[in-house]
Design a protein around this motif. Structure first.
Motif, mmCIF file in Angstrom:
data_model
loop_
_atom_site.group_PDB
_atom_site.id
_atom_site.type_symbol
_atom_site.label_atom_id
_atom_site.label_comp_id
_atom_site.label_asym_id
_atom_site.label_seq_id
_atom_site.Cartn_x
_atom_site.Cartn_y
_atom_site.Cartn_z
ATOM 1 N N VAL A 1 0.847 -1.181 0.000
ATOM 2 C CA VAL A 1 0.000 0.000 0.000
ATOM 3 C C VAL A 1 0.890 1.241 0.000
ATOM 4 O O VAL A 1 2.033 1.200 0.448
ATOM 5 N N VAL A 2 0.348 2.331 -0.513
ATOM 6 C CA VAL A 2 1.080 3.589 -0.527
ATOM 7 C C VAL A 2 1.405 3.980 0.917
ATOM 8 O O VAL A 2 0.562 3.886 1.796
ATOM 9 N N GLY A 3 2.651 4.356 1.144
ATOM 10 C CA GLY A 3 3.104 4.743 2.475
ATOM 11 C C GLY A 3 3.771 3.622 3.241
ATOM 12 O O GLY A 3 4.359 3.859 4.301
ATOM 13 N N ALA A 4 3.695 2.392 2.729
ATOM 14 C CA ALA A 4 4.298 1.251 3.420
ATOM 15 C C ALA A 4 5.818 1.286 3.284
ATOM 16 O O ALA A 4 6.351 1.607 2.230
ATOM 17 N N ARG A 5 6.501 0.937 4.369
ATOM 18 C CA ARG A 5 7.958 0.793 4.328
ATOM 19 C C ARG A 5 8.280 -0.538 3.666
ATOM 20 O O ARG A 5 7.521 -1.505 3.774
ATOM 21 N N PHE A 6 9.414 -0.619 2.978
ATOM 22 C CA PHE A 6 9.806 -1.854 2.304
ATOM 23 C C PHE A 6 11.316 -2.009 2.335
ATOM 24 O O PHE A 6 12.049 -1.063 2.618
ATOM 25 N N LYS A 7 11.748 -3.229 2.033
ATOM 26 C CA LYS A 7 13.153 -3.510 1.787
ATOM 27 C C LYS A 7 13.230 -4.304 0.490
ATOM 28 O O LYS A 7 12.220 -4.864 0.038
ATOM 29 N N ILE A 8 14.383 -4.358 -0.104
ATOM 30 C CA ILE A 8 14.572 -5.140 -1.328
ATOM 31 C C ILE A 8 14.489 -6.621 -0.963
ATOM 32 O O ILE A 8 15.120 -7.070 0.000
ATOM 33 N N SER A 9 13.710 -7.379 -1.721
ATOM 34 C CA SER A 9 13.540 -8.815 -1.467
ATOM 35 C C SER A 9 14.777 -9.585 -1.913
ATOM 36 O O SER A 9 15.683 -9.028 -2.547
ATOM 37 N N GLU A 10 14.810 -10.871 -1.602
ATOM 38 C CA GLU A 10 15.928 -11.711 -2.037
ATOM 39 C C GLU A 10 16.015 -11.744 -3.560
ATOM 40 O O GLU A 10 17.099 -11.681 -4.128
ATOM 41 N N LEU A 11 14.864 -11.853 -4.229
ATOM 42 C CA LEU A 11 14.840 -11.842 -5.688
ATOM 43 C C LEU A 11 15.375 -10.509 -6.219
ATOM 44 O O LEU A 11 16.181 -10.470 -7.144
ATOM 45 N N GLY A 12 14.937 -9.417 -5.614
ATOM 46 C CA GLY A 12 15.405 -8.098 -6.023
ATOM 47 C C GLY A 12 16.898 -7.940 -5.836
ATOM 48 O O GLY A 12 17.596 -7.375 -6.689
ATOM 49 N N ALA A 13 17.426 -8.435 -4.720
ATOM 50 C CA ALA A 13 18.861 -8.347 -4.454
ATOM 51 C C ALA A 13 19.668 -9.187 -5.439
ATOM 52 O O ALA A 13 20.783 -8.822 -5.809
ATOM 53 N N THR A 14 19.087 -10.295 -5.881
ATOM 54 C CA THR A 14 19.763 -11.148 -6.867
ATOM 55 C C THR A 14 19.789 -10.485 -8.240
ATOM 56 O O THR A 14 20.818 -10.488 -8.916
ATOM 57 N N ARG A 15 18.672 -9.902 -8.639
ATOM 58 C CA ARG A 15 18.561 -9.295 -9.964
ATOM 59 C C ARG A 15 19.152 -7.884 -10.046
ATOM 60 O O ARG A 15 19.637 -7.463 -11.085
ATOM 61 N N LEU A 16 19.054 -7.148 -8.931
ATOM 62 C CA LEU A 16 19.510 -5.750 -8.887
ATOM 63 C C LEU A 16 20.485 -5.590 -7.728
ATOM 64 O O LEU A 16 20.179 -4.997 -6.704
ATOM 65 N N TRP B 1 22.948 -3.759 -6.986
ATOM 66 C CA TRP B 1 23.265 -2.423 -6.472
ATOM 67 C C TRP B 1 22.186 -1.897 -5.518
ATOM 68 O O TRP B 1 22.414 -0.929 -4.804
ATOM 69 N N LEU B 2 21.031 -2.563 -5.492
ATOM 70 C CA LEU B 2 19.954 -2.153 -4.589
ATOM 71 C C LEU B 2 19.858 -3.037 -3.343
ATOM 72 O O LEU B 2 19.046 -2.763 -2.456
ATOM 73 N N ALA B 3 20.679 -4.087 -3.262
ATOM 74 C CA ALA B 3 20.618 -5.016 -2.127
ATOM 75 C C ALA B 3 20.780 -4.260 -0.813
ATOM 76 O O ALA B 3 21.644 -3.398 -0.679
ATOM 77 N N GLY B 4 19.892 -4.541 0.135
ATOM 78 C CA GLY B 4 19.963 -3.926 1.448
ATOM 79 C C GLY B 4 19.296 -2.574 1.563
ATOM 80 O O GLY B 4 19.211 -2.019 2.645
ATOM 81 N N LYS B 5 18.796 -2.038 0.461
ATOM 82 C CA LYS B 5 18.167 -0.719 0.502
ATOM 83 C C LYS B 5 16.730 -0.815 1.018
ATOM 84 O O LYS B 5 16.073 -1.831 0.882
ATOM 85 N N THR B 6 16.274 0.288 1.602
ATOM 86 C CA THR B 6 14.915 0.384 2.113
ATOM 87 C C THR B 6 14.305 1.696 1.628
ATOM 88 O O THR B 6 15.009 2.571 1.134
ATOM 89 N N GLY B 7 12.997 1.821 1.786
ATOM 90 C CA GLY B 7 12.327 3.043 1.373
ATOM 91 C C GLY B 7 10.844 2.979 1.659
ATOM 92 O O GLY B 7 10.400 2.219 2.522
ATOM 93 N N ILE B 8 10.094 3.752 0.871
ATOM 94 C CA ILE B 8 8.654 3.861 1.051
ATOM 95 C C ILE B 8 7.957 3.726 -0.300
ATOM 96 O O ILE B 8 8.486 4.169 -1.318
ATOM 97 N N VAL B 9 6.797 3.083 -0.315
ATOM 98 C CA VAL B 9 6.001 2.925 -1.542
ATOM 99 C C VAL B 9 5.246 4.229 -1.787
ATOM 100 O O VAL B 9 4.566 4.728 -0.887
#
Length: 69
Positions: A11-26, A28-36
């Motif tokens: 949902v908009v406003g939710a905090r997130f982290k890069i998933s295992e799949l995301g870290a594998t594919r991207l 340079w984004l591994a370990g990053k967090t942010g907001i939707v």
């Protein structure tokens, strides 16, 4: 809606982290967090703003995982 579906819902406003799949594919984004900032209703895209970033980025929803406090 089950507890698992509720947990996996983005949902908009939710905090997130890069998933295992995301870290594998991207690596340079591994370990990053942010907001939707936007969830597309037409496709699998999610617009996110990484912590410390000035511009949002569009990613596939499978590349991020919600963080629940």
């Amino acid at each position: 809606m089950s507890d698992v579906e509720e947990f996996n819902r983005l949902v908009v406003g939710a905090r997130f982290k890069i998933s295992e799949l995301g870290a594998t594919r991207l690596r340079w984004l591994a370990g990053k967090t942010g907001i939707v900032v936007e969830v597309s209703r037409r496709n699998t895209g999610v617009t996110v703003l990484f912590d410390g970033a000035h511009k949002p980025t569009c990613l596939h929803k499978d590349f991020i995982t919600p963080i629940w406090r």
